[in-house]
Design a protein around this motif. Structure first.
Motif, PDB file in Angstrom:
ATOM      1  N   LYS A 124      86.404  63.486  15.232  1.00  0.00           N
ATOM      2  CA  LYS A 124      85.888  64.346  16.307  1.00  0.00           C
ATOM      3  C   LYS A 124      84.971  63.623  17.267  1.00  0.00           C
ATOM      4  O   LYS A 124      84.411  64.250  18.162  1.00  0.00           O
ATOM      5  CB  LYS A 124      85.103  65.496  15.694  1.00  0.00           C
ATOM      6  CG  LYS A 124      85.959  66.476  14.938  1.00  0.00           C
ATOM      7  CD  LYS A 124      85.078  67.607  14.486  1.00  0.00           C
ATOM      8  CE  LYS A 124      85.878  68.636  13.710  1.00  0.00           C
ATOM      9  NZ  LYS A 124      84.953  69.510  12.983  1.00  0.00           N
ATOM     10  N   GLY A 171      82.045  72.418   8.732  1.00  0.00           N
ATOM     11  CA  GLY A 171      80.642  72.632   9.062  1.00  0.00           C
ATOM     12  C   GLY A 171      79.661  72.550   7.907  1.00  0.00           C
ATOM     13  O   GLY A 171      78.496  72.891   8.063  1.00  0.00           O
ATOM     14  N   LYS A 185      80.231  67.333   5.677  1.00  0.00           N
ATOM     15  CA  LYS A 185      81.056  66.196   5.228  1.00  0.00           C
ATOM     16  C   LYS A 185      80.840  64.946   6.070  1.00  0.00           C
ATOM     17  O   LYS A 185      80.680  63.847   5.544  1.00  0.00           O
ATOM     18  CB  LYS A 185      82.552  66.563   5.278  1.00  0.00           C
ATOM     19  CG  LYS A 185      82.976  67.642   4.332  1.00  0.00           C
ATOM     20  CD  LYS A 185      84.465  67.864   4.381  1.00  0.00           C
ATOM     21  CE  LYS A 185      84.982  68.281   5.742  1.00  0.00           C
ATOM     22  NZ  LYS A 185      84.435  69.561   6.225  1.00  0.00           N
ATOM     23  N   THR A 186      80.848  65.118   7.390  1.00  0.00           N
ATOM     24  CA  THR A 186      80.726  63.945   8.251  1.00  0.00           C
ATOM     25  C   THR A 186      79.367  63.270   8.081  1.00  0.00           C
ATOM     26  O   THR A 186      79.278  62.040   8.019  1.00  0.00           O
ATOM     27  CB  THR A 186      80.966  64.335   9.725  1.00  0.00           C
ATOM     28  OG1 THR A 186      82.282  64.862   9.833  1.00  0.00           O
ATOM     29  CG2 THR A 186      80.846  63.129  10.644  1.00  0.00           C
ATOM     30  N   VAL A 187      78.321  64.070   7.970  1.00  0.00           N
ATOM     31  CA  VAL A 187      76.993  63.484   7.784  1.00  0.00           C
ATOM     32  C   VAL A 187      76.926  62.760   6.436  1.00  0.00           C
ATOM     33  O   VAL A 187      76.363  61.665   6.332  1.00  0.00           O
ATOM     34  CB  VAL A 187      75.886  64.552   7.918  1.00  0.00           C
ATOM     35  CG1 VAL A 187      74.526  63.963   7.595  1.00  0.00           C
ATOM     36  CG2 VAL A 187      75.879  65.140   9.324  1.00  0.00           C
TER      37      VAL A 187
HETATM   38  N1  LIG Z   1      72.406  65.525   5.106  1.00  0.00           N
HETATM   39  C1  LIG Z   1      72.077  66.230   6.187  1.00  0.00           C
HETATM   40  N2  LIG Z   1      70.825  66.159   6.681  1.00  0.00           N
HETATM   41  C2  LIG Z   1      70.505  66.849   7.770  1.00  0.00           C
HETATM   42  N3  LIG Z   1      71.344  67.650   8.443  1.00  0.00           N
HETATM   43  C3  LIG Z   1      72.605  67.754   8.008  1.00  0.00           C
HETATM   44  C4  LIG Z   1      73.030  67.048   6.858  1.00  0.00           C
HETATM   45  N4  LIG Z   1      74.324  67.336   6.653  1.00  0.00           N
HETATM   46  C5  LIG Z   1      74.691  68.182   7.635  1.00  0.00           C
HETATM   47  N5  LIG Z   1      73.660  68.459   8.444  1.00  0.00           N
HETATM   48  C6  LIG Z   1      73.705  69.348   9.636  1.00  0.00           C
HETATM   49  O1  LIG Z   1      74.905  70.108   9.603  1.00  0.00           O
HETATM   50  C7  LIG Z   1      75.712  69.875  10.748  1.00  0.00           C
HETATM   51  C8  LIG Z   1      77.208  69.890  10.379  1.00  0.00           C
HETATM   52  O2  LIG Z   1      77.501  68.834   9.501  1.00  0.00           O
HETATM   53  P1  LIG Z   1      78.858  67.979   9.606  1.00  0.00           P
HETATM   54  O3  LIG Z   1      79.203  67.719  11.000  1.00  0.00           O
HETATM   55  O4  LIG Z   1      78.689  66.836   8.701  1.00  0.00           O
HETATM   56  O5  LIG Z   1      79.890  69.028   8.995  1.00  0.00           O
HETATM   57  P2  LIG Z   1      81.434  68.782   8.632  1.00  0.00           P
HETATM   58  O6  LIG Z   1      81.646  69.271   7.245  1.00  0.00           O
HETATM   59  O7  LIG Z   1      81.808  67.398   8.929  1.00  0.00           O
HETATM   60  O8  LIG Z   1      82.128  69.777   9.630  1.00  0.00           O
HETATM   61  P3  LIG Z   1      83.646  69.697  10.219  1.00  0.00           P
HETATM   62  O9  LIG Z   1      84.551  70.109   9.124  1.00  0.00           O
HETATM   63  O10 LIG Z   1      83.572  70.720  11.311  1.00  0.00           O
HETATM   64  O11 LIG Z   1      83.857  68.311  10.704  1.00  0.00           O
HETATM   65  C9  LIG Z   1      75.226  68.546  11.262  1.00  0.00           C
HETATM   66  O12 LIG Z   1      75.433  68.429  12.649  1.00  0.00           O
HETATM   67  C10 LIG Z   1      73.751  68.559  10.914  1.00  0.00           C
HETATM   68  O13 LIG Z   1      73.024  69.270  11.887  1.00  0.00           O
END
Ligand SMILES: Nc1ncnc2c1ncn2[C@@H]1O[C@H](COP(=O)(O)OP(=O)(O)OP(=O)(O)O)[C@@H](O)[C@H]1O
Ligand SMILES: [Mg+2]
Length: 524
Positions: A68, A41, A44-46
């Motif tokens: 996912k 959360g 990373k994905t973004v």
């Molecule tokens: N660079 C960004 N700009 C704007 N919002 C962001 C950004 N990065 C993350 N977010 C917000 O944070 C949320 C979670 O980010 P993300 O899905 O990339 O997390 P993750 O690390 O991939 O989580 P997981 O481990 O659960 O897959 C996104 O849905 C978005 O709302």
């Protein structure tokens, strides 16, 4: 937004949290690999999405897995939501435009994308052994199976080819043991059982033809943007070993197929390896060494590999040392073990006198990261607390309808969708058995019955008694067989197989030419 020579990642901040400067990834160091880490959360994905967009805009094709389903939004334009506009302003992203990226969806199961396939023969015994978690003795037997197939000109394309090959070996175990060393019936049986499991877990759709042509991952769209290849991996993740072997196979394909380019202006392809811990977990030392070798050498083929995982400790040190561009999202440090991981992560950065790296990692907000990229002369930049820019494409999944539309318009639409089943080891051994060339029934040996791999309507009366209508043997096909035979017997397997045991160019160019002649010529 991609500029001439770099990708805009976001903006670093001063100790008082005000804007410092733009943080960029230099395209000429895009092939020096990278790492995206952080707790769940944290963004990373973004971040992956932002990098993928950046490479694509710069004309660099990308391959990534969508664990996912939330990466699929990269194929749709984003929407002007408040939090995105605010973030864009904070990082001085002007203008902030919304657009989709040219996306090709792939799916091993052929549901959420075009099917992605490999032949048994291309994959080779090393990766297959890993895939089935074989013991050393079993791996030895599998090696012999490949050798006999080479020598006897038997094409191993799909799982039933390998099954019938093994059955064939069981009937000749005494003779084969004398020639190649111990071909133990118990080992053969164990591999056959593993194959059955693999088949149920998706192997039946993965192994076969038309096999993926690596060039199809390296397309650019008409406007010069790189294709973003998204592998649907949600269902695939139920078999982590299949997932990691598939990605490893793709990497080694790229490595074996692409010519050397030295240090290019920008990468030829960027490969994101999400859930990278699956690659390294429980991997035998010999395999790890080879993975490390491929990662090191693939750079000069112009391929950048970016590992995505929660914790930098998931990646072995020898690999970690090769990852030049790093984006570290927040980590927690409640337990001693977590504290240790954060410490390790902190130690990999070039320190910044403005802040304590360890503390920064534990206090980063969502979509914020410690960033260090390679600067001029390939030196890692001082670590910076960086707000990551918002993506131009959508955050979150596509609807099934949207996905279908993208698939229909894809440049590979129709190329891979139908499985081809041409004459290979299974049919050839069956013929031989019919001619009395082999003792016994190749399909039922040691109490094992071959699974039904029916794709399409099952033939009535079942497989057991009836050979499938065999494809006509074309002149090319006959030629391939003789090539495979001569390659097998004159050059020896070592010369034909690469670092990770996948077939090398010379051994397969004929095979590829043949399977390609059955496809539509690619438009672009
Ligand atoms: N660079 C960004 N700009 C704007 N919002 C962001 C950004 N990065 C993350 N977010 C917000 O944070 C949320 C979670 O980010 P993300 O899905 O990339 O997390 P993750 O690390 O991939 O989580 P997981 O481990 O659960 O897959 C996104 O849905 C978005 O709302
Ligand atoms: Mg994620």
């Amino acid at each position: 937004m991609a500029q001439e020579d770099s990708i805009f990642i976001g903006a670093s901040r001063k100790p008082d949290d005000s804007y410092q400067r733009a943080e960029k990834l230099l395209l000429k160091y895009g092939n020096r690999h990278g790492l995206i880490t952080g707790a769940t959360g944290t963004g990373k994905t973004v971040t992956l999405q932002v990098l993928a967009e950046g490479f694509s805009n710069a004309g660099v094709p990308v391959f990534c897995a969508d664990i996912k389903g939330d990466l699929s939004g990269i194929a749709a334009p984003g929407e002007a939501k408040d939090f995105l506009l605010k973030r864009a302003e904070a990082v001085k992203l002007e203008p902030y435009e919304f657009h989709e990226t040219p996306t090709i969806f792939w799916d091993l199961f052929g549901e959420q994308g075009h099917p992605i396939r490999a032949t048994i023969s291309e994959m080779g015994p090393l990766l297959l052994s890993r895939l089935m978690n074989l013991t050393d003795a079993q791996e030895g037997v599998l090696n012999i199976a490949f050798r006999i197939a080479d020598e006897e000109g038997l094409l191993l394309l799909d799982l039933k080819d390998l099954q019938s090959m093994l059955a064939h070996m069981a009937t000749r175990s005494v003779e084969l043991s004398a020639r190649y060393g111990n071909v133990n019936k118990a080992s053969v049986g164990a591999i056959q059982r593993s194959l059955l499991v693999l088949e149920q877990q998706g192997g039946a759709s993965f192994f076969g033809e038309p096999a993926l042509r690596i060039a199809d991952l390296m397309r650019t769209s008409r406007d010069g943007r790189g294709a973003v290849n998204v592998l649907a991996a949600d269902r695939l993740m139920t078999n982590p070993r299949l997932y990691s072997t598939l990605l490893l196979w793709l990497l080694s394909e790229l490595f074996e197929e692409l010519p050397e380019v030295g240090d290019p202006e920008k990468p030829r392809l960027v490969f994101f390896f999400d859930e990278a811990h699956l690659l390294f977990n429980e991997a035998p030392k010999a395999l790890l060494e080879r993975v490390e070798q491929v990662v090191r050498l693939i750079r000069s083929k112009g391929v950048g590999v970016y590992f995505v995982t929660q914790n930098p400790l998931d990646v072995p040190e020898t690999v970690l040392a090769q990852l030049g561009n790093r984006i570290q999202h927040a980590l927690r440090a409640y337990t001693p073990r977590e504290t240790n991981a954060v410490k390790t992560a902190a130690d990999t950065f070039r320190p910044n006198p403005d802040f304590n790296t360890f503390q920064a990692i534990t206090s980063l907000g969502t979509g914020e990261a410690l960033v260090s990229t390679l600067e001029e002369k390939g030196i890692p930049s001082m670590v910076q607390r960086t707000l990551i820019r918002p993506p131009s494409s959508r955050i979150g999944p596509l609807t099934p309808e949207e996905r279908q539309r993208v698939m229909n318009a894809s440049p590979v639409a129709g190329q891979y969708d139908q499985m081809i089943d041409r004459e290979s080891a299974f049919e050839m051994l069956q013929k031989r058995a019919g001619q009395g060339g082999v003792q016994g029934d190749t399909q039922k040996n040691g109490g094992w019955t071959l699974p039904d791999f029916g794709n399409g309507p099952a033939p009535t009366g079942g497989r057991q008694s009836q050979p499938r209508p065999s494809n006509r043997q074309t002149v090319t096909e006959a030629a391939i067989k003789s090539v495979v035979r001569s390659v097998g017997s004159t050059l020896g397997r070592e010369l034909v197989r690469g670092i990770l045991g996948v077939l090398r160019k010379q051994g397969r160019s004929e095979l590829i030419a043949e399977s390609q002649s059955k496809r539509d010529p690619a438009d672009r």
